[in-house]
Design a protein around this motif. Structure first.
Motif, PDB file in Angstrom:
ATOM      1  N   CYS A 100     -56.771 -36.610 -36.594  1.00  0.00           N
ATOM      2  CA  CYS A 100     -56.732 -37.995 -37.079  1.00  0.00           C
ATOM      3  C   CYS A 100     -57.144 -37.982 -38.541  1.00  0.00           C
ATOM      4  CB  CYS A 100     -57.654 -38.890 -36.255  1.00  0.00           C
ATOM      5  SG  CYS A 100     -59.400 -38.385 -36.237  1.00  0.00           S
ATOM      6  N   SER A 127     -58.691 -46.135 -37.999  1.00  0.00           N
ATOM      7  CA  SER A 127     -58.845 -44.684 -38.015  1.00  0.00           C
ATOM      8  C   SER A 127     -60.308 -44.256 -38.131  1.00  0.00           C
ATOM      9  CB  SER A 127     -58.056 -44.076 -39.179  1.00  0.00           C
ATOM     10  OG  SER A 127     -56.674 -44.295 -39.036  1.00  0.00           O
ATOM     11  N   ARG A 130     -62.365 -43.238 -34.954  1.00  0.00           N
ATOM     12  CA  ARG A 130     -61.999 -41.918 -34.439  1.00  0.00           C
ATOM     13  C   ARG A 130     -62.601 -40.811 -35.298  1.00  0.00           C
ATOM     14  NH1 ARG A 130     -55.711 -41.401 -33.977  1.00  0.00           N
ATOM     15  NH2 ARG A 130     -56.333 -39.437 -32.943  1.00  0.00           N
TER      16      ARG A 130
END
Length: 227
Positions: A100, A127, A130
Motif C-alpha cells: 500500500c 491509505s 493501512r
C-alpha cells in the motif's frame, strides 16, 4: 551547495503557468505545495489571518484586495505553490500482506540526532490507516520518470501497485523500481494540524538507489530539473 544552474522543465500538458493543479487524488484536484496535495486532494480551508503592515506602514492588501482582510484559500495555494518540492512515495506492507502507499510532496528531514523525518497526510486519507498499521514504512524519493507512478498512488481506489515493479527494503517496505533513494522508518509521533496530520517518523535505515533526476512539483504541475 552546487554551483550548477538548475531549470524546471514542465512536462507536456502541465498547467504550471497559471498555478492550477494538474495532479489528482481520489479523483479530485490536488493543491500545490507546501499543502500536502497527494494525501487528500480536497481544497484545504485556511484560517483567516490579519495582513501585516507594508514597508510604508500601511496595511497589506488581502487576497480579495481589502486591506487587513483574511487569506483566501486559492490565493494561498497560488502563492505557496511557488515553493518547488520533490515528491515521495510512502509505502508499506499492510496487515493483509499487501503493498500500500500514497504520494506526498510534504516531506522533510527533521533531526539528525535522533534521525527523524516528517510528512503530512490528510484526515480523510484512506491509505494512511493501512500504512500506519505497518511496523515499518518506506519513503521512496521519486525520480523524474515517476510522474505516472505518483498519479497512480494518488488515485482513489483500485490496485495502486498494479504494474509497478518493486523490491523489499531491509525494513520490509516496497522500494519502487527506479526510486532515487529509500528510507526505512517507523511512526514516532503524530500531530494534528488543521485538516492534516503531521507525521514524525524515526529513520532505521536508508540508502541511495537509482541515479536519475528528481521528480519536481511546482505551481500545481510536475516537472524536472535540467542542470
Amino acid at each position: 551547495m552546487s554551483t550548477h544552474t538548475a531549470r524546471l522543465i514542465a512536462p507536456h500538458g502541465a498547467t504550471a503557468a497559471h498555478g492550477h493543479p494538474t495532479a489528482v487524488h481520489d479523483g479530485r484536484p490536488i493543491p500545490p505545495p507546501p499543502l500536502p496535495p497527494f494525501a487528500n486532494g480536497q481544497p484545504t480551508p485556511v484560517p483567516a489571518v490579519q495582513a501585516g503592515p507594508t514597508a510604508n506602514g500601511q496595511p497589506a492588501a488581502a487576497a480579495d484586495g481589502r486591506p487587513g482582510g483574511g487569506v483566501g484559500a486559492q490565493h494561498f495555494r497560488n502563492v505557496l505553490g511557488r515553493f518547488a518540492t520533490g515528491v515521495v512515495a510512502i509505502t508499506a506492507i499492510d496487515q493483509d500482506g499487501e503493498p500500500c502507499g500514497l504520494a506526498a510532496n510534504s516531506f522533510t528531514s527533521v533531526s539528525l540526532d535522533p534521525p527523524l523525518v516528517a510528512f503530512c497526510v490528510a484526515h480523510t486519507s484512506s491509505s494512511w490507516p493501512r500504512l500506519r498499521s505497518a511496523a515499518r514504512l518506506c519513503v521512496n524519493v521519486l525520480a523524474e520518470h515517476h510522474e505516472e507512478v505518483s498519479r497512480q498512488l494518488a488515485a482513489k481506489g483500485g490496485d495502486k501497485f498494479a504494474g509497478l515493479g518493486w523490491t523489499l527494503s531491509p525494513g520490509g517496505g516496497p522500494i519502487l523500481d527506479g526510486a532515487l533513494a529509500w528510507i526505512d522508518c517507523s511512526v514516532e509521533a503524530e500531530h494534528l494540524a488543521g485538516d492534516h496530520i503531521i507525521v514524525v517518523a524515526r529513520v532505521h535505515g536508508l540508502d541511495t538507489h537509482a541515479d536519475h533526476g528528481p521528480l519536481v512539483f511546482f505551481r500545481g504541475g510536475y516537472g524536472r530539473f535540467q542542470a
